[in-house]
Design a protein around this motif. Structure first.
Motif, PDB file in Angstrom:
ATOM      1  N   VAL A 116       0.834  -1.300  -0.046  1.00  0.00           N
ATOM      2  CA  VAL A 116      -0.204   0.097   0.032  1.00  0.00           C
ATOM      3  C   VAL A 116       0.786   1.029   0.134  1.00  0.00           C
ATOM      4  CG1 VAL A 116      -1.940   1.317   1.537  1.00  0.00           C
ATOM      5  CG2 VAL A 116      -2.591  -1.094   0.840  1.00  0.00           C
ATOM      6  N   VAL A 117       1.783   0.833   0.723  1.00  0.00           N
ATOM      7  CA  VAL A 117       3.440   2.170   0.711  1.00  0.00           C
ATOM      8  C   VAL A 117       3.476   2.536  -0.630  1.00  0.00           C
ATOM      9  CG1 VAL A 117       5.256   3.084   1.539  1.00  0.00           C
ATOM     10  CG2 VAL A 117       3.564   1.829   2.929  1.00  0.00           C
ATOM     11  N   ILE A 118       4.367   1.240  -0.964  1.00  0.00           N
ATOM     12  CA  ILE A 118       4.786   1.464  -2.392  1.00  0.00           C
ATOM     13  C   ILE A 118       3.505   1.467  -3.428  1.00  0.00           C
ATOM     14  CG2 ILE A 118       5.120   0.184  -4.335  1.00  0.00           C
ATOM     15  CD1 ILE A 118       6.172  -1.972  -1.630  1.00  0.00           C
ATOM     16  N   LEU A 119       2.025   1.285  -3.877  1.00  0.00           N
ATOM     17  CA  LEU A 119       1.480   2.019  -4.634  1.00  0.00           C
ATOM     18  C   LEU A 119       1.154   3.334  -3.805  1.00  0.00           C
ATOM     19  CD1 LEU A 119      -1.632  -0.842  -4.838  1.00  0.00           C
ATOM     20  CD2 LEU A 119      -0.422   0.224  -6.954  1.00  0.00           C
ATOM     21  N   GLY A 120       0.437   3.929  -3.435  1.00  0.00           N
ATOM     22  CA  GLY A 120       0.468   5.607  -2.697  1.00  0.00           C
ATOM     23  C   GLY A 120       2.040   6.394  -3.062  1.00  0.00           C
ATOM     24  N   LEU A 121       2.677   6.002  -2.944  1.00  0.00           N
ATOM     25  CA  LEU A 121       4.239   6.552  -3.774  1.00  0.00           C
ATOM     26  C   LEU A 121       4.033   6.580  -4.778  1.00  0.00           C
ATOM     27  CD1 LEU A 121       7.086   5.530  -1.090  1.00  0.00           C
ATOM     28  CD2 LEU A 121       5.568   8.043  -1.073  1.00  0.00           C
ATOM     29  N   VAL A 122       3.943   5.454  -5.797  1.00  0.00           N
ATOM     30  CA  VAL A 122       3.837   5.863  -7.781  1.00  0.00           C
ATOM     31  C   VAL A 122       2.492   6.532  -7.818  1.00  0.00           C
ATOM     32  CG1 VAL A 122       4.573   4.174  -9.083  1.00  0.00           C
ATOM     33  CG2 VAL A 122       5.279   3.329  -7.194  1.00  0.00           C
ATOM     34  N   TYR A 123       1.716   6.269  -7.344  1.00  0.00           N
ATOM     35  CA  TYR A 123       0.573   6.686  -7.809  1.00  0.00           C
ATOM     36  C   TYR A 123       0.555   7.570  -7.630  1.00  0.00           C
ATOM     37  CZ  TYR A 123      -3.951   7.058  -8.608  1.00  0.00           C
ATOM     38  OH  TYR A 123      -5.735   8.001  -9.737  1.00  0.00           O
ATOM     39  N   VAL A 124       0.707   8.655  -6.607  1.00  0.00           N
ATOM     40  CA  VAL A 124       0.702  10.343  -6.686  1.00  0.00           C
ATOM     41  C   VAL A 124       2.052  10.940  -7.080  1.00  0.00           C
ATOM     42  CG1 VAL A 124       1.254  11.850  -4.621  1.00  0.00           C
ATOM     43  CG2 VAL A 124      -0.387  10.014  -4.203  1.00  0.00           C
ATOM     44  N   LYS A 125       3.148  10.130  -7.473  1.00  0.00           N
ATOM     45  CA  LYS A 125       4.083  10.581  -8.053  1.00  0.00           C
ATOM     46  C   LYS A 125       4.109  10.339  -9.274  1.00  0.00           C
ATOM     47  CE  LYS A 125       5.633  12.891  -4.695  1.00  0.00           C
ATOM     48  NZ  LYS A 125       5.877  14.228  -3.955  1.00  0.00           N
TER      49      LYS A 125
END
Length: 117
Positions: free
Chosen positions: A79-88
Motif C-alpha cells: 500500500v505504501v509502494i502503491l501510494g507513492l508510485v500513484y501520487v508521483k
C-alpha cells in the motif's frame, strides 16, 4: 484448485517483476537525479495487490493455513509502494531517496515472502 493457485502465484511473480524491472531500469537515472516512476511500476504493484488478495482467498477456500500477520505486513508495504508510485507517477523526476525507498520496500516484500516461514 492447485492449478488455479499456481496460476495466480505466477501472475503475482509477474507483478513483482514489472515493479522491480521498472525500478532497475531507472537506477542509472536515479544516480543522476532524473529517475521517474514508470507505468510498469504502477501496473506491477496493482497486479501484485489484486493477485495477492486472490491468493489469500484461494488458499483460505482450500483450507490451507495463511499467516495473516505476514500477509498484513506485505499488504502494508505494498500500500505504501502503491501510494507513492500513484501520487508521483506524473512527475517528471522523483527525489532519489523516495525512488530508492520504493525499490527497498519492493525488495523487502520479496524477502518477507520467501524468508518468513
Amino acid at each position: 484448485m492447485d492449478v488455479l493457485i499456481h496460476l495466480f502465484v505466477g501472475l503475482h511473480i509477474i507483478g513483482i517483476a514489472a515493479l522491480l524491472g521498472g525500478f532497475f531500469t531507472q537506477m542509472k537515472a536515479m544516480g543522476q537525479g532524473t529517475a521517474r516512476f514508470v507505468p510498469a511500476m504502477l501496473h506491477g504493484a496493482l497486479t501484485m495487490l489484486v493477485t495477492g488478495v486472490i491468493l489469500v482467498g484461494l488458499n483460505q477456500a482450500d483450507d490451507q493455513s495463511v499467516n495473516n500477520f505476514k500477509i498484513g505486513v506485505k499488504l502494508a508495504l505494498l500500500v505504501v509502494i502503491l501510494g507513492l508510485v500513484y501520487v508521483k507517477r506524473d512527475e517528471e523526476t522523483v527525489d532519489k531517496r523516495l525512488f530508492g525507498l520504493v525499490g527497498l520496500l519492493a525488495m523487502a516484500n520479496v524477502f518477507i515472502a520467501v524468508l518468513w516461514t
